[in-house]
Write a protein that holds these residues in place. Structure first.
Motif, short mmCIF file in Angstrom:
data_model
loop_
_atom_site.label_atom_id
_atom_site.label_comp_id
_atom_site.label_asym_id
_atom_site.label_seq_id
_atom_site.Cartn_x
_atom_site.Cartn_y
_atom_site.Cartn_z
N ILE A 5 -1.63 4.90 12.34
CA ILE A 5 -1.57 3.46 12.57
C ILE A 5 -1.44 3.24 14.07
O ILE A 5 -0.45 3.66 14.68
CB ILE A 5 -0.35 2.82 11.85
CG1 ILE A 5 -0.26 3.24 10.38
CG2 ILE A 5 -0.38 1.31 12.01
CD1 ILE A 5 -1.36 2.74 9.50
N CYS A 9 -0.05 -3.30 14.42
CA CYS A 9 0.16 -3.64 13.00
C CYS A 9 0.98 -4.93 12.91
O CYS A 9 2.01 -5.07 13.57
CB CYS A 9 0.90 -2.49 12.31
SG CYS A 9 1.48 -2.89 10.65
N ILE A 28 6.67 -1.70 10.47
CA ILE A 28 5.21 -1.61 10.54
C ILE A 28 4.78 -0.64 9.44
O ILE A 28 5.63 -0.03 8.79
CB ILE A 28 4.72 -1.10 11.92
CG1 ILE A 28 5.28 0.28 12.23
CG2 ILE A 28 5.03 -2.10 13.02
CD1 ILE A 28 4.62 0.95 13.42
N CYS A 50 -7.70 -3.89 6.62
CA CYS A 50 -6.68 -4.21 7.62
C CYS A 50 -7.20 -5.31 8.55
O CYS A 50 -8.24 -5.14 9.20
CB CYS A 50 -6.32 -2.96 8.42
SG CYS A 50 -5.16 -3.29 9.76
#
Ligand code: SF4
Length: 58
Positions: A5, A9, A28, A50
């Motif tokens: 990630i 985020c 996150i 996402c």
């Protein structure tokens, strides 16, 4: 394959909803690497979903 990630985020929860074996959203999103190999289909789906495109598959 590993999944990370990147910064940015927004904790929206989409990845966890789509692929809860791999993604857990706390402050996150965090990745359970051990589950990635068996769940690549939903990992890819989560990456596509996402909203800020911070899920990176390498
Ligand atoms: S879908 Fe993207 S922005 Fe939303 S919680 Fe997962 S990594 Fe964060």
């Amino acid at each position: 394959m590993s999944v990370k990630i990147e910064d940015g985020c927004i904790s929206c929860g989409a990845c966890e909803s789509i692929c809860e074996a791999v993604f857990t959203v706390e402050d996150i999103a965090v990745v359970n690497q051990a589950a990635v190999a068996d769940n690549m289909a939903c990992v890819k789906e989560a990456a596509d979903a996402c909203p800020v495109n911070v899920i990176v598959i390498e």
